[in-house]
Scaffold this active site. Structure first.
Site, PDB file in Angstrom:
ATOM      1  N   HIS A  17      34.499   7.518  53.216  1.00 61.90           N
ATOM      2  CA  HIS A  17      33.062   7.473  52.907  1.00 61.90           C
ATOM      3  C   HIS A  17      32.470   8.884  52.901  1.00 61.90           C
ATOM      4  O   HIS A  17      32.047   9.411  53.923  1.00 61.90           O
ATOM      5  CB  HIS A  17      32.309   6.576  53.887  1.00 61.90           C
ATOM      6  N   GLU A 204      23.374  -1.525  55.869  1.00 63.04           N
ATOM      7  CA  GLU A 204      22.854  -0.301  56.491  1.00 63.04           C
ATOM      8  C   GLU A 204      21.354  -0.475  56.746  1.00 63.04           C
ATOM      9  O   GLU A 204      20.882  -0.362  57.871  1.00 63.04           O
ATOM     10  CB  GLU A 204      23.113   0.913  55.587  1.00 63.04           C
ATOM     11  N   ASP A 283      27.556  12.238  54.588  1.00 62.03           N
ATOM     12  CA  ASP A 283      27.018  13.481  54.011  1.00 62.03           C
ATOM     13  C   ASP A 283      27.048  14.598  55.056  1.00 62.03           C
ATOM     14  O   ASP A 283      26.021  14.888  55.683  1.00 62.03           O
ATOM     15  CB  ASP A 283      25.569  13.262  53.554  1.00 62.03           C
TER      16      ASP A 283
HETATM   17 ZN    ZN Z   1      27.002   6.565  51.781  1.00 65.21          ZN
END
Ligand code: ZN
Length: 351
Positions: A17, A204, A283
């Site tokens: 991911h 999420e 990220d």
């Molecule tokens: Zn993501």
């Protein structure tokens, strides 16, 4: 009780991911922005990483603006090649043997010569970076769930052209409160019929409905995040029964207000319910935390022992699209990591 602590760097890992622009080194972002005369949002420069609450009203759009600002510096193939090369180097340093990077080609089409041309640029960069570093790399083409489902179907057809030659999965990203999984069933059918893994984000910002929708309508092999499945035992049972791997990203969950602290990211609960969990960084640029730091965080903040950490690494390898020889080598490496005695702690060794 103080259980054995082996060096997490040498634990063989698969990273499932990771978003392309979100994996940029902060120094590279700053250098490219300076060269191009761009002003960056101060949150992108904060060494502590961005802190946002995406669960708040309009919270996601603030996050998306930051991400888009970072992506702006990737103005052409040269910048993409540099980014991919640095990703491979950083992943090798973190102990990754396999990395799957997500990209929405429509964000790059204008700069890279179109949707398919953009995918080719990234795949060529990955092949070169993989040859240089030995880290296996593959691409997930991700559609934007806030756009019309027809655009996702176009992207699925683009992804299909590269199935077996670098593209391994099809994803769905962006604001989960907009765009229900069911609307994208056709796009995912196109992708799955081409042999691509179904790897949408779900669970999420939304709970059971979104998770079940992704599993039933999109036939998800893995879910990006999926942590809110913990709210419902039946949903966890569904994930366990189908063997759906959750790509859990602790630093991202905390930075974006999805979890109040790393301790509260439900790694233990999910695995106890039989749901495979693959740790991911999401990220690193925005959260200033790479894959190695996710393993360290669950060790330090959740008290996971080496056996459990090796289990997480194995879940990731098994959930990956890595070719059989690489999977076998990574799994054997994980067993060997666990079989080796931990280094004795001395006064000078880091904890
Ligand atoms: Zn993501």
């Amino acid at each position: 009780m103080d259980s054995a602590r082996r060096d997490l760097t040498t634990l063989p890992k698969a990273h499932l991911h990771l978003h392309l622009a979100g994996a940029m080194r902060p120094a590279t972002l700053m250098e490219l922005a300076a060269t191009q005369g761009r002003r960056l949002p101060p949150e992108l420069l904060d060494p502590a990483g961005a802190r946002l609450d995406v669960t708040a009203r309009r919270g996601w759009s603030r996050f998306q603006r930051l991400y888009d600002a970072a992506r702006e510096v990737l103005v052409g193939p040269q910048e993409v090649r540099r980014l991919v090369s640095e990703i491979a180097q950083d992943e090798r340093a973190a102990g990754s043997g396999w990395v799957e990077v997500q990209v929405d080609p429509s964000s790059y089409a204008a700069r890279l010569g179109g949707l398919a041309a953009g995918v080719e640029v990234v795949l060529d960069a990955m092949a070169a970076a993989s040859a240089d570093t030995g880290v296996g790399m593959a691409l997930i083409v991700a559609a934007n769930r806030t756009r019309h489902p027809g655009e996702a179907e176009t992207l699925a057809r683009v992804a299909r052209r590269f199935a077996g030659v670098g593209v391994v999965g099809f994803g769905l990203s962006n604001d989960e409160t907009r765009g229900r999984p069911e609307e994208f069933a056709k796009a995912f059918r196109i992708a799955r019929e081409a042999g691509l893994l179904s790897v949408p984000h779900a669970g999420e910002l939304r709970g059971t409905r979104s998770v079940v929708g992704a599993v039933e309508a999109l036939h998800a092999d893995r879910l990006g995040h999926g942590v809110r499945a913990v709210e419902d035992p039946a949903t966890m049972a569904l994930l366990a029964a189908r063997g759906v791997v959750l790509e859990v990203c602790p630093a991202s969950n905390v930075a974006l207000g999805v979890a109040g602290a790393v301790e509260l990211v439900p790694v233990r609960q999910l695995r106890a319910a039989g749901v495979p969990v693959a740790l991911g960084a999401d990220d690193p640029l925005l959260f200033r935390s790479g894959l190695l730091e996710q393993y360290a965080a669950v060790r330090d903040q959740q008290g996971l022992a080496d056996e459990a950490l090796a289990g997480l690494a194995a879940d990731a390898v098994r959930g990956s699209a890595a070719p059989t020889p690489r999977r076998a080598a990574l799994l054997a490496g994980i067993d060997a990591w666990l079989a080796a005695p931990p280094a004795p702690r001395t006064a000078t060794s880091p904890a």
